[in-house]
Scaffold this active site. Structure first.
Site, PDB file in Angstrom:
ATOM      1  N   ASP A 135       0.847  -1.187   0.000  1.00 49.28           N
ATOM      2  CA  ASP A 135       0.000   0.000   0.000  1.00 49.28           C
ATOM      3  C   ASP A 135       0.894   1.252   0.000  1.00 49.28           C
ATOM      4  OD1 ASP A 135      -2.790   1.117   0.254  1.00 49.28           O
ATOM      5  OD2 ASP A 135      -1.992   1.869   2.146  1.00 49.28           O
ATOM      6  N   TYR A 189      -4.098  13.370   2.156  1.00 47.68           N
ATOM      7  CA  TYR A 189      -4.334  14.614   1.416  1.00 47.68           C
ATOM      8  C   TYR A 189      -3.054  15.086   0.738  1.00 47.68           C
ATOM      9  CZ  TYR A 189      -5.364  19.581   0.650  1.00 47.68           C
ATOM     10  OH  TYR A 189      -5.523  20.838   0.092  1.00 47.68           O
ATOM     11  N   HIS A 191      -4.912  -7.410   0.974  1.00 42.41           N
ATOM     12  CA  HIS A 191      -4.218  -6.140   1.200  1.00 42.41           C
ATOM     13  C   HIS A 191      -3.260  -6.175   2.389  1.00 42.41           C
ATOM     14  CE1 HIS A 191      -4.018  -1.769   0.643  1.00 42.41           C
ATOM     15  NE2 HIS A 191      -4.104  -1.628   1.955  1.00 42.41           N
TER      16      HIS A 191
END
Length: 376
Positions: free
Chosen positions: A176, A307, A354
């Site tokens: 990830d 972000y 994952h």
């Protein structure tokens, strides 16, 4: 001293634990639409069971001791506090291995993996010294020092961390976000990195593909494999990317709830663990991870780092070191999304997704030994 490294222990004050239990005890529960299962989010019965266990059955002190059994440290790099585990193998031929977690995870992800790497049962199996940092903004790599902590800056901090620890040669591994950081470390520090090993799965690969400019235009809907990829990309855009859209656009707003409400934080993370796994993850391990977010108030800061990544183009130079891929829950789509040059290490496992360090740690450890052993 600028390079100072300090020993660290996790010691959550009792009043913080009491406050968590009180919030869970007095939680306000909503109704739910009957018969929808997981299609609209975490089912009420599942979240109630997890919350009740977190409040009355889960032993944080035991998990705290489990984490503290591994040597931990903090240091400051580029103005940011960095927390890391450093677990040395007793084996003299051990390879230093820098492992990086992803989202929504923490170093707790590696609790089933570390001993398999540092002290393999087979005397001739490759062993590793494990260095496992908390990404900036995650767990005890907080508070976040300011904006700009996307993957490229985190990778540069890891290069500096390994210099401070005195490693001239080391491997990198991640999944990830940790995969992106690990690949960037390999590009930045190719003279010292002996190889980069990452994990993925078909769903994650398709989700990442939605952010690759022109990817959809390269796929042919008439081809069965490409059609599957396009369908998964579309499903992620329509149904799976809401959590990311909020954090990529309004991290401060969602952060208030993630820091103030244990129910929201628990649902936020438990949903992704459910959606992104196909092998069981022990509830105590899940709650250890969620507790690290809760006690460090890092639901807010992790949202800010997502972000930052969404608004960053800093990927660093490409890596030229040997690369390895381990695909869990494999199917024919991942090779199409991730083309690799001849000679690249490529392993496929039928189960897991994952979080292979939590789902299939023995298989992951074996693949790390297979990849890095010849590079020692």
């Amino acid at each position: 001293m600028a390079d100072r490294i300090e020993p660290f222990r996790i010691e959550v004050p009792q009043d913080e634990l009491d406050d968590l239990h009180a919030r869970l005890r007095h939680a306000r529960w909503p109704d739910e639409t009957p018969g929808e299962g997981w299609s609209r989010g975490v089912p009420l019965a599942r979240l109630r069971a997890l919350a009740e266990h977190w409040q009355s059955g889960f032993d944080w002190r035991a998990q705290e001791a489990r984490l503290n059994a591994y040597p931990q440290f903090t240091t400051e790099i580029d103005g940011q506090r960095i927390h890391f585990l450093r677990v040395r193998s007793p084996r003299p031929d051990a390879i230093p291995l820098l492992i990086t977690h992803g989202y929504p995870s923490s170093v707790a992800e590696f609790l089933h993996l570390i001993d398999l790497l540092t002290a393999p049962e087979q005397p001739d199996a490759q062993a590793f010294h494990v260095i496992a940092p908390s990404l900036p903004g995650y767990a005890y790599s907080t508070p976040l020092s300011g904006p700009g902590w996307a993957m490229g800056r985190a990778a540069a901090a890891w290069v500096e961390l390994m210099r401070r620890l005195g490693y001239d040669r080391y491997g990198v591994h991640g999944g990830d976000v940790g995969a992106g950081v690990s690949g960037t470390v390999a590009g930045l520090d190719g003279d010292r990195v002996i190889g980069a090993h990452v994990v993925t799965d078909p769903l994650t690969a398709a989700n990442v593909a939605t952010f690759l400019p022109g990817m959809a235009d390269c796929l042919d809907a008439a081809d069965p494999v490409d059609k599957t990829i396009l369908e998964r990309m579309d499903a992620f855009r329509r149904e799976g990317s809401g959590y990311l859209a909020i954090q990529n656009s309004r991290p401060q707003t969602i952060g208030y709830g993630l820091v103030d409400s244990p129910l929201l934080l628990l649902a936020w993370i438990a949903e992704k663990v459910h959606e992104w796994t196909d092998l069981p993850v022990d509830d105590d391990l899940l709650l250890t991870n969620v507790s690290l977010y809760w006690f460090t108030r890092s639901g807010m800061t992790t949202a800010h780092t997502l972000y930052e990544q969404a608004h960053s183009m800093d990927w660093g130079p490409p890596a030229s070191v040997p690369q390895g891929f381990a695909v869990f829950g494999t199917d024919e789509t991942v090779r199409r999304i991730i083309p690799t040059p001849a000679g690249t290490h490529w392993s496929e496992f039928p189960r897991g997704k994952h979080f292979p360090a939590m789902e299939a740690p023995a298989e992951l450890a074996a693949d790390l030994r297979t990849f890095f052993g010849p590079l020692a």
